[in-house]
Design an enzyme around this catalytic site. Structure first.
Site, PDB file in Angstrom:
ATOM      1  N   ASP A   1       0.848  -1.186   0.000  1.00  0.00           N
ATOM      2  CA  ASP A   1       0.000   0.000   0.000  1.00  0.00           C
ATOM      3  C   ASP A   1       0.886   1.239   0.000  1.00  0.00           C
ATOM      4  O   ASP A   1       1.740   1.399   0.875  1.00  0.00           O
ATOM      5  CB  ASP A   1      -0.924  -0.010   1.222  1.00  0.00           C
ATOM      6  CG  ASP A   1      -2.056   1.004   1.086  1.00  0.00           C
ATOM      7  OD1 ASP A   1      -2.355   1.413  -0.058  1.00  0.00           O
ATOM      8  OD2 ASP A   1      -2.632   1.389   2.117  1.00  0.00           O
TER       9      ASP A   1
ATOM     10  N   HIS B   1      -3.558  13.994   0.705  1.00  0.00           N
ATOM     11  CA  HIS B   1      -3.857  13.134   1.856  1.00  0.00           C
ATOM     12  C   HIS B   1      -2.729  13.235   2.890  1.00  0.00           C
ATOM     13  O   HIS B   1      -2.989  13.423   4.082  1.00  0.00           O
ATOM     14  CB  HIS B   1      -4.026  11.681   1.401  1.00  0.00           C
ATOM     15  CG  HIS B   1      -4.102  10.702   2.536  1.00  0.00           C
ATOM     16  ND1 HIS B   1      -5.167  10.651   3.411  1.00  0.00           N
ATOM     17  CD2 HIS B   1      -3.237   9.730   2.948  1.00  0.00           C
ATOM     18  CE1 HIS B   1      -4.955   9.694   4.316  1.00  0.00           C
ATOM     19  NE2 HIS B   1      -3.792   9.131   4.059  1.00  0.00           N
TER      20      HIS B   1
ATOM     21  N   ASP C   1      -8.959   0.434   2.223  1.00  0.00           N
ATOM     22  CA  ASP C   1      -7.958   0.043   3.219  1.00  0.00           C
ATOM     23  C   ASP C   1      -8.507   0.398   4.608  1.00  0.00           C
ATOM     24  O   ASP C   1      -8.213   1.457   5.153  1.00  0.00           O
ATOM     25  CB  ASP C   1      -6.646   0.785   2.915  1.00  0.00           C
ATOM     26  CG  ASP C   1      -5.601   0.542   3.977  1.00  0.00           C
ATOM     27  OD1 ASP C   1      -5.664  -0.498   4.656  1.00  0.00           O
ATOM     28  OD2 ASP C   1      -4.705   1.404   4.133  1.00  0.00           O
TER      29      ASP C   1
ATOM     30  N   GLN D   1      -3.599   2.244  15.351  1.00  0.00           N
ATOM     31  CA  GLN D   1      -2.517   2.778  14.507  1.00  0.00           C
ATOM     32  C   GLN D   1      -1.678   3.806  15.263  1.00  0.00           C
ATOM     33  O   GLN D   1      -0.441   3.777  15.213  1.00  0.00           O
ATOM     34  CB  GLN D   1      -3.140   3.408  13.249  1.00  0.00           C
ATOM     35  CG  GLN D   1      -2.129   3.921  12.230  1.00  0.00           C
ATOM     36  CD  GLN D   1      -2.824   4.510  10.991  1.00  0.00           C
ATOM     37  OE1 GLN D   1      -4.050   4.557  10.899  1.00  0.00           O
ATOM     38  NE2 GLN D   1      -2.026   4.959  10.039  1.00  0.00           N
TER      39      GLN D   1
ATOM     40  N   GLU E   1      -9.816  12.428   7.922  1.00  0.00           N
ATOM     41  CA  GLU E   1      -9.726  13.760   7.326  1.00  0.00           C
ATOM     42  C   GLU E   1     -11.082  14.462   7.292  1.00  0.00           C
ATOM     43  O   GLU E   1     -11.192  15.639   7.622  1.00  0.00           O
ATOM     44  CB  GLU E   1      -9.181  13.667   5.895  1.00  0.00           C
ATOM     45  CG  GLU E   1      -7.765  13.146   5.795  1.00  0.00           C
ATOM     46  CD  GLU E   1      -7.491  12.618   4.403  1.00  0.00           C
ATOM     47  OE1 GLU E   1      -7.101  13.407   3.533  1.00  0.00           O
ATOM     48  OE2 GLU E   1      -7.681  11.398   4.168  1.00  0.00           O
TER      49      GLU E   1
ATOM     50  N   THR F   1      -8.738  -5.688   3.936  1.00  0.00           N
ATOM     51  CA  THR F   1      -8.648  -4.737   2.816  1.00  0.00           C
ATOM     52  C   THR F   1      -9.642  -5.240   1.776  1.00  0.00           C
ATOM     53  O   THR F   1      -9.567  -6.401   1.386  1.00  0.00           O
ATOM     54  CB  THR F   1      -7.230  -4.735   2.207  1.00  0.00           C
ATOM     55  OG1 THR F   1      -6.280  -4.448   3.248  1.00  0.00           O
ATOM     56  CG2 THR F   1      -7.105  -3.705   1.097  1.00  0.00           C
TER      57      THR F   1
ATOM     58  N   ARG G   1      -7.784   3.707  13.686  1.00  0.00           N
ATOM     59  CA  ARG G   1      -6.890   4.844  13.959  1.00  0.00           C
ATOM     60  C   ARG G   1      -6.289   4.831  15.347  1.00  0.00           C
ATOM     61  O   ARG G   1      -5.161   5.291  15.542  1.00  0.00           O
ATOM     62  CB  ARG G   1      -7.649   6.150  13.742  1.00  0.00           C
ATOM     63  CG  ARG G   1      -8.178   6.360  12.351  1.00  0.00           C
ATOM     64  CD  ARG G   1      -7.082   6.387  11.314  1.00  0.00           C
ATOM     65  NE  ARG G   1      -7.617   6.577   9.969  1.00  0.00           N
ATOM     66  CZ  ARG G   1      -6.928   6.326   8.863  1.00  0.00           C
ATOM     67  NH1 ARG G   1      -5.698   5.879   8.930  1.00  0.00           N
ATOM     68  NH2 ARG G   1      -7.476   6.512   7.685  1.00  0.00           N
TER      69      ARG G   1
ATOM     70  N   GLU H   1     -10.291   3.932   3.976  1.00  0.00           N
ATOM     71  CA  GLU H   1      -9.421   4.706   3.101  1.00  0.00           C
ATOM     72  C   GLU H   1      -9.840   4.418   1.670  1.00  0.00           C
ATOM     73  O   GLU H   1      -9.745   3.282   1.198  1.00  0.00           O
ATOM     74  CB  GLU H   1      -7.945   4.366   3.358  1.00  0.00           C
ATOM     75  CG  GLU H   1      -7.500   4.876   4.729  1.00  0.00           C
ATOM     76  CD  GLU H   1      -5.993   4.857   4.941  1.00  0.00           C
ATOM     77  OE1 GLU H   1      -5.287   4.125   4.229  1.00  0.00           O
ATOM     78  OE2 GLU H   1      -5.526   5.600   5.840  1.00  0.00           O
TER      79      GLU H   1
ATOM     80  N   LYS I   1      -4.090  -2.092  10.184  1.00  0.00           N
ATOM     81  CA  LYS I   1      -4.445  -2.165   8.761  1.00  0.00           C
ATOM     82  C   LYS I   1      -4.647  -3.595   8.291  1.00  0.00           C
ATOM     83  O   LYS I   1      -5.294  -3.805   7.270  1.00  0.00           O
ATOM     84  CB  LYS I   1      -3.302  -1.565   7.925  1.00  0.00           C
ATOM     85  CG  LYS I   1      -2.937  -0.137   8.255  1.00  0.00           C
ATOM     86  CD  LYS I   1      -3.834   0.797   7.524  1.00  0.00           C
ATOM     87  CE  LYS I   1      -3.312   2.220   7.597  1.00  0.00           C
ATOM     88  NZ  LYS I   1      -4.142   3.092   6.762  1.00  0.00           N
TER      89      LYS I   1
HETATM   90 CA    CA Z   1      -3.850   3.125   2.926  1.00  0.00          CA
END
Ligand code: CA
Length: 407
Positions: free
Chosen positions: A115, A122, A222, A229, A357, A246, A226, A188, A242
């Site tokens: 990825d 972004h 994806d 992460q 975002e 997917t 968060r 994502e 992650k």
């Molecule tokens: Ca990604």
């Protein structure tokens, strides 16, 4: 939702189907509101393509390379055109099934999965949210196509439910980490390109060899946790936040079908190193849309709400640069390797490809029909990604990629 205009004669995307009458997985192309069973067509003697016969994935076909891909596509275009003779038409009619009567499967056995992080907007948006006041872009960003190796075994096809992952998290003010379900499940919006026929270990691929090494594109989600992460990513980057799932769309749109939709690449400053330069432009004008529907919206008959619109065109690093970079150290490609573009975001509000975002890390919740709001995903939420390339009367669709969160 099936839109027949997504899959005209100029598209003919490849996938893997089964149906109630014939449970064996086999290859097909989508055509208008139907699919053409390629296994049946090869059996009928009207299509010469051994690698598609009885194939439960497209990997053997991908291994054949662009001359065979192109010959098969040209033959299919003939068989589906007015130029086909009566025998050919009869064979095609026998191989056709309504698209809503088939089950779609993962089109490839995914080899390696990488990825990237190729949208400058972004990377800038995320930098601003996570490191306010600091320079948003890392110093290497404009020099090197950043990426990481992901988990190919958890790539799933559209429609597969996504189980909310558990993981280790630590709030900034907590004394110690805890383990439990993620409270910050995100998406994502990406696309992914699929490699074939493979290359030789130790031999880098030049940026200009895209046509020899890339079969086509899918839509890709994806899924990202968060909070997991944020705690785990330093110093080695994404890991369990992650790797739980997917999702990809079931129909692979070929590079040949996308050729009319190539666009100028964005300006780059500084100029990339020579191995990252290509003679041709490899940006594509693909309109993308992300929609959200909660369980309550579904129950009350509210259709999915569009939460973002963006375009593949503006990516800072193209697939040519990703291809050259990922093999620049001598790592080789295998048929069925999958490469995510990275989250595709624009600079304007409503063009961001993640909830991180769109909601500024949950601070600006999205208002939904029926009075609900969302910062991150809750159980029962369905995320849909749609993609389509349009230029004048020409139109090539990716259909849609959907996934529902389960607890
Ligand atoms: Ca990604």
């Amino acid at each position: 939702m099936i839109d027949p205009s997504d899959y005209g004669i100029d598209n003919l995307p490849f996938g893997i189907i089964s149906d109630e009458g014939h449970a064996l997985k086999r290859p097909a192309v989508a055509f208008e509101d139907k699919v053409v069973d390629l296994d049946a067509l090869v059996h009928s003697g009207r299509l010469d393509a051994e690698s598609l016969l009885g194939a439960a994935t497209l990997n053997d076909f991908l291994a054949e390379g662009p001359a065979v891909w192109r010959a098969v596509r040209a033959r299919l275009r003939h068989l589906l055109s007015a130029a086909a003779n009566d025998d050919e038409r009869g064979a095609v009619a026998k191989a056709m099934l309504p698209r809503d009567a088939v089950t779609m499967h993962l089109p490839i056995a995914v080899g390696d999965y990488v990825d990237f992080y190729s949208s400058l907007e972004h990377a800038t948006n995320v930098g601003r949210i996570l490191r306010p006041g600091a320079e948003p872009l890392p110093p290497n960003y404009r020099h090197v196509p950043i990426g990481y190796h992901g988990r190919s075994g958890t790539v799933v096809v559209s429609g597969t439910p996504v189980r909310r992952p558990h993981g280790q998290v630590k709030a900034a003010d907590a004394a110690a980490p805890s383990f439990g379900p993620t409270a910050m499940l995100d998406v994502e919006l990406e696309m992914g390109w699929i490699a074939g026929p493979g290359s030789v270990h130790g031999e880098p691929i030049p940026a200009d060899a895209v046509r020899e090494h890339v079969f086509g594109y899918v839509l890709l989600n994806d899924w990202s946790a968060r909070d997991i992460q944020a705690w785990e990513y330093q110093p080695l980057g994404p890991f369990l936040a992650k790797s739980f799932a997917t999702s990809i769309s079931p129909w692979i749109v070929t590079l040949d079908a996308l050729d009319p939709f190539r666009a100028a690449e964005p300006q780059r400053d500084p100029e990339p190193l020579p191995y990252l330069q290509s003679r041709e432009s490899w940006a594509y004008d693909v309109e993308l849309q992300m929609l959200l529907q909660t369980e309550r919206m579904r129950t009350h008959g509210h259709p999915p709400l569009t939460v973002a619109r963006t375009n593949l065109r503006g990516m800072y690093w193209t697939l040519a640069q990703q291809l050259a970079h990922v093999t620049s150290n001598g790592a080789h490609l295998r048929p069925g390797d999958l490469f995510g573009t990275g989250t595709i975001s624009g600079a304007d509000p409503g063009t961001e490809g993640s909830l991180l975002e769109l909601t500024r890390r949950g601070a600006n919740r999205i208002a939904l029909p029926g009075g609900e709001t969302r910062g991150f995903l809750e159980d029962g939420d369905t995320v849909v990604i749609r993609g389509r390339a349009v230029r004048g009367a020409a139109r090539v669709g990716f259909g849609e990629l959907s996934g529902t969160v389960v607890g």
